[in-house]
Write an enzyme that holds these catalytic residues in place. Structure first.
Site, PDB file in Angstrom:
ATOM      1  N   GLU A  90       0.830  -1.214   0.000  1.00 47.58           N
ATOM      2  CA  GLU A  90       0.000   0.000   0.000  1.00 47.58           C
ATOM      3  C   GLU A  90       0.863   1.263   0.000  1.00 47.58           C
ATOM      4  OE1 GLU A  90      -3.065   0.343  -0.694  1.00 47.58           O
ATOM      5  OE2 GLU A  90      -3.475  -1.793  -0.727  1.00 47.58           O
ATOM      6  N   LEU A 123      11.475   4.831  -6.943  1.00 45.93           N
ATOM      7  CA  LEU A 123      10.049   4.987  -6.617  1.00 45.93           C
ATOM      8  C   LEU A 123       9.715   6.427  -6.234  1.00 45.93           C
ATOM      9  CD1 LEU A 123       9.157   1.802  -4.481  1.00 45.93           C
ATOM     10  CD2 LEU A 123       8.347   2.362  -6.772  1.00 45.93           C
ATOM     11  N   CYS A 172     -25.125   2.930 -12.757  1.00 44.00           N
ATOM     12  CA  CYS A 172     -24.219   4.093 -12.770  1.00 44.00           C
ATOM     13  C   CYS A 172     -24.942   5.328 -13.306  1.00 44.00           C
ATOM     14  CB  CYS A 172     -22.995   3.773 -13.644  1.00 44.00           C
ATOM     15  SG  CYS A 172     -21.862   5.177 -13.774  1.00 44.00           S
ATOM     16  N   ASP A 198      -9.590   6.724  -2.401  1.00 47.48           N
ATOM     17  CA  ASP A 198      -8.461   7.381  -3.076  1.00 47.48           C
ATOM     18  C   ASP A 198      -8.961   7.869  -4.432  1.00 47.48           C
ATOM     19  OD1 ASP A 198      -8.737   5.094  -4.565  1.00 47.48           O
ATOM     20  OD2 ASP A 198      -6.620   4.527  -4.504  1.00 47.48           O
ATOM     21  N   TYR A 212      -6.810   6.475   4.304  1.00 47.05           N
ATOM     22  CA  TYR A 212      -6.934   5.522   3.190  1.00 47.05           C
ATOM     23  C   TYR A 212      -6.074   4.275   3.449  1.00 47.05           C
ATOM     24  CZ  TYR A 212      -6.117   3.087  -1.109  1.00 47.05           C
ATOM     25  OH  TYR A 212      -6.010   2.076  -2.025  1.00 47.05           O
TER      26      TYR A 212
HETATM   27  N1  ADE Z   1      -3.822   0.526  -5.410  1.00 55.84           N
HETATM   28  C1  ADE Z   1      -3.771   0.786  -4.099  1.00 55.84           C
HETATM   29  N2  ADE Z   1      -3.817  -0.345  -3.386  1.00 55.84           N
HETATM   30  C2  ADE Z   1      -3.889  -1.362  -4.281  1.00 55.84           C
HETATM   31  C3  ADE Z   1      -3.929  -2.769  -4.172  1.00 55.84           C
HETATM   32  N3  ADE Z   1      -3.905  -3.369  -2.984  1.00 55.84           N
HETATM   33  N4  ADE Z   1      -3.999  -3.492  -5.302  1.00 55.84           N
HETATM   34  C4  ADE Z   1      -4.004  -2.877  -6.495  1.00 55.84           C
HETATM   35  N5  ADE Z   1      -3.962  -1.563  -6.660  1.00 55.84           N
HETATM   36  C5  ADE Z   1      -3.898  -0.799  -5.563  1.00 55.84           C
END
Ligand code: ADE
Length: 409
Positions: free
Chosen positions: A49, A92, A263, A185, A167
């Site tokens: 995450e 990153l 939707c 998010d 989040y």
């Molecule tokens: N974006 C944020 N968390 C994620 C997850 N666990 N898997 C895929 N995309 C993500």
């Protein structure tokens, strides 16, 4: 302080039960086989995450796999050398993330909780055809139980760790522990504003609270599905997955969307109206002059101090040019304290990060001695490759390496 995640709401949106059923069914058939989905280890899920903040899934995969091989437990991260964790994160960006992770690991170790939910990452298993994600994860978890420092399980304790916001705490608690903690998010905002037709700016306080409330209704409703082993986990991941694969910012794939019937945006042919976000400011161009200074096979580099962007990383001596035309000799004098005789243009690096378009003009020269300032060092190419550099400087290092390989001896 966010509200506790499991508050029930008097007014449940009538779409919620339909959405939950369709999203869980869709996710069980369409979830990508991502390496962090092969573990229940909260440590591995936490690492994923944090890496996934601001970074795409395909970029994160090799970083996550290498990290979990080299630092498979909270204890390993807590005692790792700071240079080593920066190297594992190199490329990153947003390096505060990695320093916060180590601080959090050290906090957990200091508190000294030993538990059973900390299983070292077992490495990948081949995924058999037709094997469901659920069966897959069960096997991995049972195989890997072992005692180690325990990642906290209570939402409030997770949220209190450095570098973890609402989040990320919600994502970890739902994915690792199947708690009905909501997530919101950019991907989830897009899905929810389109589905529920929310036209206000999602960053505005009341609208944001309304979106968290809807995300919470969905994940709480999911836990009613008693046939499902991890409904909260899968519901939240289905929202992330739908936002990443189907409900994309441009060219959303509404014709194959499992929830298009419910939707608002699709039914009213207004998908491009949502979410109602401010336009991003145009990127700012920034130019730098950098100097590759060599003395008998060693190169001058300096470490960026604490408290600045890319703190702790290494770089070639450089200066920002602030729009002025490049005067290499003057720039060299400012950065190095002398004007080298043999200054030559070496390479031009272009790199974009967040709101900056960065151009680095690199010059190459040699020095007659090894004078250097504090935080600077003279190092061989092999030594440089062990350090962490911001992306633009990593590209300069690559150019030096290629040139050295082709240099006639
Ligand atoms: N974006 C944020 N968390 C994620 C997850 N666990 N898997 C895929 N995309 C993500």
């Amino acid at each position: 302080m966010p509200r506790p995640a499991n508050t029930q709401h008097a007014t449940r949106n009538t779409k919620v039960p339909h959405l939950v059923r369709l999203l869980l069914a869709w996710f069980s058939q369409n979830a990508r086989d991502l390496p962090w989905r092969r573990t229940h280890d909260p440590y591995g899920i936490w690492v994923s995450e944090i890496m996934l903040q601001q970074t795409q899934v395909k970029t994160v995969i090799p970083y996550w796999e290498r990290w979990m091989r080299e630092l498979p437990t909270i204890a390993a991260l807590a005692k790792a050398n700071p240079d080593a964790i920066h190297k594992l994160w190199e490329g990153l960006g947003y390096y505060t993330r990695v320093r916060n992770m180590q601080k959090a690991a050290q906090d957990i170790v200091t508190k000294g909780q030993i538990g059973v939910n900390a299983h070292p990452h077992p490495g990948p298993l081949p995924r058999g055809e037709g094997e469901t994600l659920e069966r897959f994860r069960k096997t991995r978890c049972d195989e890997t139980q072992s005692s180690a420092y325990e990642f906290p399980e209570r939402f409030e304790d997770v949220l209190a760790l450095p570098g973890i916001g609402r989040y990320t705490a919600g994502a970890i608690c739902s994915i690792a522990f199947n708690q009905p903690t909501p997530i919101l998010d950019g991907n989830v905002i897009r899905v929810l504003t389109r589905v529920f037709g929310i036209g206000e700016n999602p960053r505005e306080k009341n609208t944001n609270a309304q979106l968290w409330n809807l995300a919470e209704q969905l994940v709480i409703h999911a836990t009613r599905d008693t046939r499902h082993a991890s409904p909260a986990s899968h519901l939240n991941q289905s929202l992330m997955e739908l936002g990443a694969l189907i409900c994309t910012p441009r060219d959303p794939k509404c014709l194959i969307c499992p929830i298009s019937k419910h939707c608002f945006a699709f039914q009213n042919n207004r998908v491009s109206d949502f979410p109602n976000l401010d336009k991003r400011p145009a990127a700012t161009a920034r130019r730098f002059a950098a100097f590759v200074v060599e003395h008998r096979g060693s190169f001058l580099v300096r470490q960026r101090p604490a408290g600045v962007v890319n703190a702790h990383l290494w770089e070639f001596p450089n200066v920002e040019l602030n729009g002025a035309p490049i005067e290499p000799a003057a720039a060299a004098h400012e950065v190095l304290g002398f004007v080298p005789k043999d200054l030559k243009a070496f390479c031009t690096i272009k790199h974009s990060i967040t709101r900056y378009r960065i151009t680095v003009e690199a010059f190459r020269t040699s020095a007659t001695n090894r004078k250097s300032a504090s935080l600077s060092r003279w190092l061989s190419l092999a030594e440089l490759h062990k350090l962490s550099f911001p992306s633009a400087h990593k590209k300069i290092l690559k150019s030096i390496t290629v040139e050295e390989q082709h240099r006639p001896r």
